[in-house]
Motif scaffolding. Structure first.
Motif: not given
Length: 202
Positions: A97-124
């Protein structure tokens, strides 16, 4: 320090077995020393346990973890209940689960969650708490907002979160509600049976 490094090495060897690790002991302020080490070694991820022994909820993470969350620019993996976790396998995370606001910090957190999910084969899953509209009945039981305003706010924020997710190139389910952020996120984590929460820092 040499004796401390020896004891640390024994602990790491007992815990990690043959997994390669370098043991470093330093004197001084813990958080400052970790920040310096991260910079010197170009560390990409910091993992730190927490204590949460203090009487106040804001002290839950402990002073060192809280300071590192503010001072470091690299991702930090931490949790108040890490000591209770069972040993992980090679794919520790199945649902993130990636909790986001609507700002640049959230975009970077989302990109990290995306990459980690791809490595682990996890659902986001992406969760976002829109502004809560709970003033109805505050004075004399009168409604302060039009009946459809809540749904309009949720629809607007859902569109903006979808845009953020699209920009980050994520394949994710989106959950948006007009609610207080902390209880909404905790509820989503429980309902989705998530293994990991990713949040950005402002």
């Amino acid at each position: 320090l040499s004796d401390l490094e020896r004891r640390l090495g024994e602990f790491v060897s007992k815990t990690l077995g043959a997994f390669p690790a370098e043991c470093i002991a330093r004197s001084g302020d813990p958080s400052r020393g970790i920040v310096e080490l991260v910079s010197e070694r170009s560390v990409e991820l910091v993992v730190i346990g927490t204590h949460g022994r203090g009487p106040f909820r804001r002290m839950l993470l402990g002073s060192v973890a809280s300071k590192l969350l503010h001072d470091l620019s690299v991702p930090i993996l931490t949790g108040a209940h890490m000591a209770e976790l069972e040993p992980w396998d090679r794919r520790p995370y199945q649902r993130i689960v990636c909790a986001v606001e609507l700002d640049e910090h959230s975009r970077r957190a989302l990109e990290f969650a995306r990459d980690l999910g791809q490595v682990c084969g996890a659902r986001l899953d992406v969760v976002h708490a829109a502004p809560s509209l709970e003033l109805s009945g505050a004075l004399g039981g009168e409604d302060w907002f039009p009946p459809n305003l809540r749904s309009q706010v949720v629809a607007d924020h859902t569109d903006r979160v979808k845009h953020l997710v699209s920009e980050a190139g994520c394949n994710a389910d989106i959950h948006v509600e007009a609610s207080d952020a902390v209880p909404f996120i905790l509820n989503q984590i429980e309902q989705l049976k998530a293994d990991l929460l990713v949040v950005g820092k402002a």
